[in-house]
Motif scaffolding. Structure first.
Motif, mmCIF file in Angstrom:
data_model
loop_
_atom_site.group_PDB
_atom_site.id
_atom_site.type_symbol
_atom_site.label_atom_id
_atom_site.label_comp_id
_atom_site.label_asym_id
_atom_site.label_seq_id
_atom_site.Cartn_x
_atom_site.Cartn_y
_atom_site.Cartn_z
ATOM 1 N N LEU A 1 66.117 52.099 42.442
ATOM 2 C CA LEU A 1 67.192 51.751 43.350
ATOM 3 C C LEU A 1 66.824 51.920 44.811
ATOM 4 N N LEU B 1 63.765 45.653 33.677
ATOM 5 C CA LEU B 1 64.301 45.699 32.314
ATOM 6 C C LEU B 1 63.186 45.767 31.299
ATOM 7 N N ILE C 1 67.077 43.192 24.700
ATOM 8 C CA ILE C 1 66.780 43.917 25.930
ATOM 9 C C ILE C 1 67.829 44.987 26.109
ATOM 10 N N CYS C 2 67.394 46.178 26.380
ATOM 11 C CA CYS C 2 68.354 47.227 26.612
ATOM 12 C C CYS C 2 68.368 47.530 28.101
ATOM 13 N N VAL C 3 69.547 47.435 28.681
ATOM 14 C CA VAL C 3 69.621 47.626 30.122
ATOM 15 C C VAL C 3 69.657 49.102 30.442
ATOM 16 N N THR C 4 68.664 49.555 31.131
ATOM 17 C CA THR C 4 68.677 50.904 31.674
ATOM 18 C C THR C 4 67.960 50.815 33.004
ATOM 19 N N VAL C 5 68.520 51.377 34.012
ATOM 20 C CA VAL C 5 67.838 51.340 35.291
ATOM 21 C C VAL C 5 67.674 52.774 35.761
ATOM 22 N N ALA D 1 67.501 53.158 20.858
ATOM 23 C CA ALA D 1 68.764 52.543 20.502
ATOM 24 C C ALA D 1 68.601 51.256 19.709
ATOM 25 N N CYS D 2 67.544 50.511 19.996
ATOM 26 C CA CYS D 2 67.390 49.250 19.305
ATOM 27 C C CYS D 2 66.728 49.425 17.943
ATOM 28 N N PHE E 1 64.836 42.225 38.572
ATOM 29 C CA PHE E 1 65.576 42.979 37.572
ATOM 30 C C PHE E 1 64.967 42.826 36.201
#
Lengths: 323, 384
Positions: free
Chosen positions: B12, B32, B3-7, B43-44, B28
């Motif tokens: 928000l 995600l 899992i790549c965290v990007t918010v 990225a992954c 969340f």
């Protein structure tokens, strides 16, 4: 607090108000309902399958599967206590290491960082979560372990004189509970910091301005007005990190030393539930061995649920007592 | 799963009220998962290629003629054989390197056309196989190498079975132990602790190594015994050959065991091991084949080939050697597939054996290869 509770209560009643207004809404409602119900069903199905697979081991050993500390495939003796201990200790230790650091990152990014720095740094921290587990493991073997073995462990044991305490005693091999906790800390850091950062940045401007207007310094404003406001969100982030740490397999397996032995020392090798499954499942030849590994899976599921329930309760409590 | 965290910023709006009410995690996790697909593309992306090993094993399943699964130990040579054979004959054979245990399970369930294992099947496993009697066919030879890290020792160490057993039992704890010194006169051994490194994952390599220790050390036989995973009295577990060799390479004073092909390709130091006739033998292709020759007396025409060749007779036999087996049902349910399988195995006992050494596997003694090729005719249900 009242202002917070209101939308949560009014949400469902709003939905009730528009219920049945058209066929489209009804279909939409059924579809989303099915989606929502499928998750608990799936979870239940997985749990059931694991328990059925684990039954031969669970019925033979019963409670002693959790308390026994001998894991001997040849003798057909299986006790998962060292793995349970290793799973919980490495995860908790990882959180202790990662949380202060992640909070520091989050506070810096939300309160102090100039806008041109905020995005790139936030992106880089988030990128840590994108690195494959096995790469962390390899990095651990070739970079982290030598540093631990040659510098950190001798420093802790001899220079600081902590070697006499059970926590830091024994030979410094490198592969250890400590190494696993450090790699886990790096791996969960982006989860905690990303959630914390977003929560901190969502604290209303008025909250900050009010604190400053009362004469608070910037540090006091952050400590007394911003962080408490975001506290339950931050704890949510920590729980997310904990969930990752409990289940993380590959990197931990490569660094923890894989010894099914209970040892108080952080320098000693340990084992985790996820690691023993990853290590032994493919070559498990007896039915009983497979069942014992399935039972480890069931225990891991149980530990994770238990910890999450505990954490959920904690969030609720902190939320109530927060202000 | 990664899992790549990007918010995103839109996530928000109104976050504090939502987050302070219950579903922190859930909410969340949802946000995600939305970005996961995107992140995997960017990225992954690296993780995709790193799994190509397993992806390759299931590739082009639509046009596959035969499916097999099992041991990881002979995977490189099997892969080479299957691709060479496909080039020559067009017959495609798919092999999943899932581990011997899983290979035996899949064969027993009948989900593959043949299995492969580094350890022979037990009588219970044979009885449980759904497709009837299973035949063991040795395909190639492998060996386990004792490797170590002693920077100041430049000549290969010589060890005996008892010494190796006692080191791995934790009874010999120093490199300058008199018993090691007695076998290595002229070598200055350091007064250093011995750190044992073993495999943490269940593996055929461990099976061969512990099979050997069980044969040469009574204390080992009474203690941990043989198996793909055993309860190690001392030491650290490393995952895979690379985990063991990684620890050994980096840490002075360590000793571990890896498979021959891996040791050769990574130029690891290897101990000479004293064999049943008392000669100290280096692990080489020739000394491993010699071990199988030394065991030929056990391999008569009526043998089921479930034999161990560790500590085999013969002056030049390397003692920690082993067959790896192909597992085949004696009665082939599908004649067409059975014919393809038998044809392949006949090729394997001919041309295949000659290419084994190029990947650091030892070919079977030629007399044995001929004998096994003849044995293929005892497989039933195959059109002649």
């Amino acid at each position: 607090m009242e202002g917070v509770a209101a939308p949560a209560v009014s949400g469902p009643s709003d939905a009730a108000g528009i219920e049945g207004s058209s066929t489209g809404d009804r279909i939409y409602r059924v579809v989303t309902f099915l989606c929502a119900v499928s998750i608990p069903l799936l979870l239940g199905f997985i749990a059931l399958e694991i328990i059925i697979g684990a039954w031969p081991a669970l019925s033979k050993f019963g409670f002693s599967f959790l308390t026994g500390s001998t894991w001997d495939v040849g003798a057909g003796e299986f006790g998962a206590a060292p793995m349970i201990y290793g799973t919980v200790v490495s995860s908790v230790l990882a959180l202790l290491l990662a949380t202060p650091f992640a909070l520091g990152v989050a506070i810096f990014l939300s309160e102090f960082a100039p806008p041109w720095l905020r995005q790139p740094v936030a992106f880089l921290v988030d990128l840590l979560a994108a690195i494959p587990s096995v790469v962390y493991g390899l990095w651990g073997i070739f970079v982290l372990l030598p540093i631990l073995r040659e510098s950190v462990m001798p420093f802790l044991a001899t220079t600081l004189g902590l070697g006499a305490t059970p926590l830091f005693s024994g030979p410094a091999y490198g592969n250890s509970m400590l190494a696993a906790a450090i790699i886990l800390a790096i791996m969960v850091l982006p989860y905690i910091s990303a959630v914390s950062r977003e929560v901190l940045m969502a604290v209303p401007r008025a909250q900050r301005e009010a604190a400053l207007a009362l004469g608070a310094t910037r540090w006091e404003m952050i400590r007394d007005a911003v962080v408490p406001y975001a506290r339950s969100g931050i704890i949510g982030g920590i729980i997310l990190g904990l969930g990752r740490a409990l289940g993380e397999t590959m990197a931990v397996t490569m660094l923890i030393g894989n010894r099914a032995e209970l040892s108080a020392s952080l320098f000693a090798p340990g084992y985790t539930l996820a690691s023993v499954i990853a290590n032994e499942f493919a070559e498990a030849s007896t039915e009983f061995h497979t069942a014992a590994l399935m039972a480890c899976g069931a225990v891991l599921l149980g530990v994770t649920l238990l910890v999450n329930m505990l954490a959920r309760w904690l969030v609720g409590r902190v939320g109530r007592d927060g202000r | 799963m990664r899992i790549c965290v990007t918010v995103t910023d839109s996530d928000l709006q109104g976050a504090p009220s939502l987050i302070r009410s219950l579903p922190v995690n859930a909410r969340f996790a949802a946000s995600l998962s939305i970005v996961t697909s995107l992140a995997v593309l960017t990225a992954c992306g690296g993780s995709e290629s790193s799994t190509s090993d397993s992806a390759g094993a299931v590739a082009s399943s639509s046009s596959v003629d035969l499916n097999g699964a099992g041991a990881t130990f002979p995977y490189p040579i099997y892969l080479k054989w299957f691709s060479n054979y496909a080039e020559q004959t067009g017959v495609k054979i798919n092999y999943g390197s899932v581990g011997s245990g899983a290979g035996i399970r899949q064969l027993s369930e009948g989900t593959v056309d043949f299995g492969a294992s580094d350890g022979p099947m037990s009588d219970e496993e044979l009885a449980a196989a759904k497709g009837g009697p299973v035949m063991h066919f040795p395909s190639v030879l492998g060996a386990v190498v004792i490797t170590y890290n002693l920077p100041d020792v430049t000549v290969p160490l010589t060890l005996t079975g008892e010494i190796i057993g006692d080191i791995f039992l934790g009874k010999i704890t120093k490199w300058n132990d008199p018993r090691i010194a007695a076998e290595n006169s002229g070598v200055t051994l350091p007064a250093q602790d011995i750190l044992v490194v073993h495999r943490s994952d269940g593996s055929g390599t461990t099976y061969i190594f512990t099979d050997y220790l069980t044969a040469v050390s009574a204390a080992w036989k009474a203690g941990p015994g043989k198996g793909k995973s055993v309860s190690w009295p001392v030491g650290l577990g490393g995952k895979g050959n690379e985990g063991v060799s990684g620890s050994v390479k980096q840490t002075p004073g360590t000793i571990g065991y890896v498979e021959l092909a891996y040791a050769k390709q990574n130029r690891l130091p290897s101990a000479r091991v004293k064999n049943a006739s008392g000669a100290a033998v280096e692990p080489t292709i020739e000394s491993i084949t010699a071990a199988a020759e030394g065991a030929m007396s056990q391999l008569g025409k009526d043998s089921d080939y479930r034999v161990s060749i560790v500590n085999a007779a013969g002056a030049s036999a390397y003692p920690i050697s082993s067959f790896t087996w192909l597992l085949v049902y004696q009665n082939q349910a599908d004649g067409v597939k059975g014919k393809k399988l038998v044809d392949f195995m006949r090729w394997m006992y001919g041309a295949g054996q000659q290419s084994a050494a190029s990947l650091d596997y030892a070919p079977l003694p030629s007399a044995l290869a001929t004998q096994l090729a003849d044995r293929l005719s005892t497989i039933q249900g195959v059109p002649k």
